[in-house]
Design an enzyme around this catalytic site. Structure first.
Site, PDB file in Angstrom:
ATOM      1  N   HIS A 182      36.339  47.571  39.591  1.00  0.00           N
ATOM      2  CA  HIS A 182      36.074  46.293  38.924  1.00  0.00           C
ATOM      3  C   HIS A 182      36.150  46.458  37.415  1.00  0.00           C
ATOM      4  O   HIS A 182      36.801  45.686  36.723  1.00  0.00           O
ATOM      5  CB  HIS A 182      34.701  45.765  39.332  1.00  0.00           C
ATOM      6  CG  HIS A 182      34.383  44.418  38.760  1.00  0.00           C
ATOM      7  ND1 HIS A 182      33.916  44.244  37.474  1.00  0.00           N
ATOM      8  CD2 HIS A 182      34.479  43.175  39.294  1.00  0.00           C
ATOM      9  CE1 HIS A 182      33.729  42.951  37.247  1.00  0.00           C
ATOM     10  NE2 HIS A 182      34.061  42.272  38.337  1.00  0.00           N
ATOM     11  N   GLU A 213      38.750  44.755  34.971  1.00  0.00           N
ATOM     12  CA  GLU A 213      38.131  44.177  33.776  1.00  0.00           C
ATOM     13  C   GLU A 213      37.644  45.233  32.789  1.00  0.00           C
ATOM     14  O   GLU A 213      36.690  45.001  32.055  1.00  0.00           O
ATOM     15  CB  GLU A 213      36.963  43.270  34.186  1.00  0.00           C
ATOM     16  CG  GLU A 213      37.374  42.091  35.039  1.00  0.00           C
ATOM     17  CD  GLU A 213      36.201  41.196  35.412  1.00  0.00           C
ATOM     18  OE1 GLU A 213      35.117  41.371  34.814  1.00  0.00           O
ATOM     19  OE2 GLU A 213      36.371  40.328  36.286  1.00  0.00           O
TER      20      GLU A 213
END
Length: 310
Positions: A182, A213
């Site tokens: 993530h 991200e």
């Protein structure tokens, strides 16, 4: 006098052990310190998912394993994602936040709580969880928060070994494996680079770590794949559950983008939480926490000052 000083220092070293969680823990048996009428619970905290299939294979699987491993603790669960909680509520499925779950436990008379999340890194989700625990700590005799999957060097080495074995068959010749996490905007994103470095240092040059991200980014791994003249790429979710990010970002946007670069792309849809060896790392963190407490920096400094005065 000299022997007494040596013994004192040895005891201090044993007390403030450098444990597999990365150090900063003191030996302390949670259950042995409980008195008459005290009650202990284990709160398993997950980001959560709206996908029933992956929830069964990951969240429910590790909850079940934890319940079997620690029958002396009452097991409860909580989700940190408010979006997931809200979506599940529209389907008649109720999940509590960590704060709600802790207050419920207090209302039921629980005095000692182990809080163990299935988060991957010491990122913003863990920061939020620790703040929730801090807010209710005065209501309990003791609360201990376990560490995420990747906390110590040993944790990262274990995970690197597990994934190298599990996906090694897809990393031969011009076939490469990309573990997609993530990511986060905080310095904690550096742990992904550490994992990448460990894999390559161990001889797994065809393994790469990237994040959606954070850093390393898609552009970072694309440059590596081109430099290595890779032909086939296997995308693997480096997330506890294979939920929205795995199905939309990884199996969707990342796959399409790599195919436009003329790579053959295969997508693994297995979340980390489905892997028994990964589940066992979390169970090990809980087991460690039952016999050790985290020592904050002020306590450490006080100990160092006391030792320097001797």
């Amino acid at each position: 006098m000299k022997k007494a000083l040596v013994l004192f220092l040895l005891l201090q070293t044993a007390l403030f052990c450098q444990a597999h969680e990365g150090g900063g823990f003191a030996v302390s048996d949670l259950l042995a310190g409980m008195g008459r009428g005290d009650k202990a619970a284990l709160l398993m905290v997950h980001f959560g998912t709206t996908y029933d299939d992956t929830r069964t294979l990951t969240i429910e699987a590790i909850n079940r394993k934890a319940r079997e491993a620690f029958p002396q603790l009452t097991l409860r669960e909580a989700y940190t994602s408010r979006i997931v909680i809200r979506r599940l509520r529209t389907r008649g499925v109720e999940k509590q936040t960590p704060l709600e779950a802790l207050l419920s436990l207090r209302g039921e008379g629980y005095t000692h709580v182990i809080v163990q999340s299935t988060h991957i890194i010491e990122g913003v989700e863990m920061e939020s969880l620790r703040k929730d625990v801090e807010a209710v700590a005065p209501f309990f005799k003791e609360i201990r928060v376990g560490t995420p999957l990747l906390y110590s060097v040993e944790d990262t080495e274990k995970v690197a070994d597990i994934l190298a074995v599990r996906h090694g068959g897809a990393a031969t010749g011009r076939n490469h494996v990309v573990l997609v996490g993530h990511g986060t905007y905080t310095p904690a994103t550096a742990i992904y680079s550490q994992l990448d470095y460990m894999l390559k240092t161990a001889g797994h040059e065809r393994f790469h770590v990237a994040t959606i991200e954070g850093y390393p980014s898609y552009e970072t791994v694309l440059a590596r794949l081109k430099a290595a003249r890779a032909k086939e790429v296997t995308l693997v979710p480096f997330m506890f559950v294979a939920g929205d990010h795995a199905r939309n970002d990884i199996a969707g946007e990342w796959k399409e983008a790599l195919e436009k670069e003329r790579f053959g792309v295969r997508v693994c849809t297995e979340g980390l939480g489905e892997i028994a060896e990964v589940q066992d790392i979390f169970i090990g963190h809980i087991r460690f926490l039952l016999t050790h407490r985290m020592v904050d920096i002020q306590e450490k400094k006080a100990r160092y000052a006391a030792e320097s005065d001797k």
